[in-house]
Design a protein around this motif. Structure first.
Motif, PDB file in Angstrom:
ATOM      1  N   ARG A 281      41.338  37.466  28.445  1.00 31.80           N
ATOM      2  CA  ARG A 281      42.311  37.494  29.576  1.00 31.80           C
ATOM      3  C   ARG A 281      41.697  38.238  30.873  1.00 31.80           C
ATOM      4  O   ARG A 281      41.273  39.195  30.531  1.00 31.80           O
ATOM      5  CB  ARG A 281      43.544  38.209  29.380  1.00 31.80           C
ATOM      6  N   GLN A 282      41.714  37.680  32.068  1.00 24.33           N
ATOM      7  CA  GLN A 282      41.307  38.274  33.139  1.00 24.33           C
ATOM      8  C   GLN A 282      42.218  38.281  34.205  1.00 24.33           C
ATOM      9  O   GLN A 282      42.900  36.978  34.507  1.00 24.33           O
ATOM     10  CB  GLN A 282      40.016  37.561  33.763  1.00 24.33           C
ATOM     11  N   THR A 283      42.484  39.159  35.258  1.00 27.45           N
ATOM     12  CA  THR A 283      43.383  39.141  36.175  1.00 27.45           C
ATOM     13  C   THR A 283      42.863  39.482  37.396  1.00 27.45           C
ATOM     14  O   THR A 283      42.041  40.606  37.440  1.00 27.45           O
ATOM     15  CB  THR A 283      44.590  40.204  35.883  1.00 27.45           C
ATOM     16  N   PHE A 284      43.106  38.723  38.296  1.00 31.87           N
ATOM     17  CA  PHE A 284      42.409  38.924  40.037  1.00 31.87           C
ATOM     18  C   PHE A 284      43.628  39.112  40.641  1.00 31.87           C
ATOM     19  O   PHE A 284      44.728  38.464  40.740  1.00 31.87           O
ATOM     20  CB  PHE A 284      41.798  37.971  40.449  1.00 31.87           C
ATOM     21  N   THR A 285      43.710  40.382  41.492  1.00 31.64           N
ATOM     22  CA  THR A 285      44.803  40.581  42.410  1.00 31.64           C
ATOM     23  C   THR A 285      44.260  39.923  43.850  1.00 31.64           C
ATOM     24  O   THR A 285      43.255  40.196  44.589  1.00 31.64           O
ATOM     25  CB  THR A 285      44.821  42.029  42.782  1.00 31.64           C
ATOM     26  N   LEU A 286      45.171  38.947  44.320  1.00 26.70           N
ATOM     27  CA  LEU A 286      44.947  38.127  45.457  1.00 26.70           C
ATOM     28  C   LEU A 286      45.504  39.025  46.766  1.00 26.70           C
ATOM     29  O   LEU A 286      44.641  39.645  47.564  1.00 26.70           O
ATOM     30  CB  LEU A 286      45.844  37.020  45.699  1.00 26.70           C
ATOM     31  N   PHE A 287      46.354  39.887  46.510  1.00 29.00           N
ATOM     32  CA  PHE A 287      46.972  40.854  47.440  1.00 29.00           C
ATOM     33  C   PHE A 287      48.066  41.748  46.788  1.00 29.00           C
ATOM     34  O   PHE A 287      48.319  41.242  45.885  1.00 29.00           O
ATOM     35  CB  PHE A 287      47.312  40.458  48.840  1.00 29.00           C
ATOM     36  N   PRO A 288      48.440  42.796  47.235  1.00 31.48           N
ATOM     37  CA  PRO A 288      49.409  43.348  46.626  1.00 31.48           C
ATOM     38  C   PRO A 288      50.778  42.655  46.163  1.00 31.48           C
ATOM     39  O   PRO A 288      51.371  41.840  47.145  1.00 31.48           O
ATOM     40  CB  PRO A 288      49.930  44.546  47.575  1.00 31.48           C
ATOM     41  N   GLY A 289      51.013  42.514  44.988  1.00 30.89           N
ATOM     42  CA  GLY A 289      52.104  41.780  44.335  1.00 30.89           C
ATOM     43  C   GLY A 289      51.842  40.511  43.877  1.00 30.89           C
ATOM     44  O   GLY A 289      52.718  39.867  43.462  1.00 30.89           O
ATOM     45  N   VAL A 290      50.677  39.969  44.061  1.00 27.41           N
ATOM     46  CA  VAL A 290      50.292  38.573  43.813  1.00 27.41           C
ATOM     47  C   VAL A 290      49.150  38.626  42.918  1.00 27.41           C
ATOM     48  O   VAL A 290      47.941  39.096  43.420  1.00 27.41           O
ATOM     49  CB  VAL A 290      50.144  37.513  44.856  1.00 27.41           C
TER      50      VAL A 290
ATOM     51  N   ILE B 116      46.344  36.275  40.035  1.00 28.24           N
ATOM     52  CA  ILE B 116      45.902  35.253  39.201  1.00 28.24           C
ATOM     53  C   ILE B 116      45.516  35.577  37.724  1.00 28.24           C
ATOM     54  O   ILE B 116      44.823  36.505  37.747  1.00 28.24           O
ATOM     55  CB  ILE B 116      44.987  34.250  39.982  1.00 28.24           C
ATOM     56  N   ASN B 117      45.982  35.192  36.816  1.00 26.71           N
ATOM     57  CA  ASN B 117      45.658  35.495  35.431  1.00 26.71           C
ATOM     58  C   ASN B 117      44.878  34.187  34.827  1.00 26.71           C
ATOM     59  O   ASN B 117      45.276  33.262  34.878  1.00 26.71           O
ATOM     60  CB  ASN B 117      47.011  35.752  34.839  1.00 26.71           C
ATOM     61  N   ILE B 118      43.758  34.394  34.205  1.00 29.38           N
ATOM     62  CA  ILE B 118      43.186  33.645  33.697  1.00 29.38           C
ATOM     63  C   ILE B 118      42.774  33.991  32.128  1.00 29.38           C
ATOM     64  O   ILE B 118      42.424  35.167  31.891  1.00 29.38           O
ATOM     65  CB  ILE B 118      41.632  33.200  34.064  1.00 29.38           C
ATOM     66  N   SER B 119      43.204  32.792  31.179  1.00 30.30           N
ATOM     67  CA  SER B 119      42.978  33.033  29.877  1.00 30.30           C
ATOM     68  C   SER B 119      42.450  31.973  29.096  1.00 30.30           C
ATOM     69  O   SER B 119      42.392  30.837  29.734  1.00 30.30           O
ATOM     70  CB  SER B 119      44.380  33.692  29.283  1.00 30.30           C
ATOM     71  N   LYS B 120      42.217  31.810  27.810  1.00 32.22           N
ATOM     72  CA  LYS B 120      41.877  30.873  26.992  1.00 32.22           C
ATOM     73  C   LYS B 120      42.848  29.743  26.940  1.00 32.22           C
ATOM     74  O   LYS B 120      42.616  28.526  27.194  1.00 32.22           O
ATOM     75  CB  LYS B 120      41.736  31.154  25.525  1.00 32.22           C
ATOM     76  N   ALA B 121      44.369  30.301  27.299  1.00 31.41           N
ATOM     77  CA  ALA B 121      45.355  29.035  27.277  1.00 31.41           C
ATOM     78  C   ALA B 121      45.587  28.494  28.722  1.00 31.41           C
ATOM     79  O   ALA B 121      46.228  27.603  28.633  1.00 31.41           O
ATOM     80  CB  ALA B 121      46.509  30.034  27.115  1.00 31.41           C
ATOM     81  N   GLY B 122      44.930  29.140  29.605  1.00 32.87           N
ATOM     82  CA  GLY B 122      45.185  28.461  31.190  1.00 32.87           C
ATOM     83  C   GLY B 122      45.108  29.393  32.153  1.00 32.87           C
ATOM     84  O   GLY B 122      44.870  30.522  31.991  1.00 32.87           O
ATOM     85  N   ILE B 123      45.661  29.185  33.446  1.00 30.02           N
ATOM     86  CA  ILE B 123      45.702  29.718  34.516  1.00 30.02           C
ATOM     87  C   ILE B 123      47.209  30.007  34.706  1.00 30.02           C
ATOM     88  O   ILE B 123      47.998  29.095  34.795  1.00 30.02           O
ATOM     89  CB  ILE B 123      45.173  29.312  35.696  1.00 30.02           C
TER      90      ILE B 123
END
Length: 100
Positions: free
Chosen positions: A6-15, A17-24
């Motif tokens: 699982r990897q999470t990227f912050t686009l801007f405060p409050g938003v 994008i989560n990426i995992s084996k199951a999808g985005i």
């Protein structure tokens, strides 16, 4: 034991994008309350930050059997169908929505 990713990227405060084996998926919210839009549908989560205690509820499930069940196309028709559906007690069964 299963391997998880699982990897999470912050686009801007409050938003996020989560990426995992199951999808985005996309999470929108503040600490303690968020809405997640992903493969399973739209999920709302509330909790007490820092405690590990939270409550999560699937508010709009993804359409079963859809080839695009993980995309926005899967849940927008569900939302619009609920708004335009005719009275279920009527015997005509006709919908007020022009595409339904």
């Amino acid at each position: 034991m299963a391997l998880r990713f699982r990897q999470t990227f912050t686009l801007f405060p409050g938003v996020r994008i989560n990426i995992s084996k199951a999808g985005i998926s996309t999470s929108i919210g503040i600490p303690g309350a968020s809405v997640n839009i992903g493969r399973q549908g739209i999920r709302a989560t509330v909790g007490a930050p820092g405690t590990g205690i939270s409550y999560s509820n699937l508010i709009v499930p993804a359409r079963v059997g859809s080839a695009h069940s993980g995309h926005i196309r899967a849940w927008i028709p569900i939302l619009s169908a609920h708004r335009f559906r005719s009275d279920p007690r009527s015997d005509s069964g006709a919908s007020a929505h022009p595409l339904m």
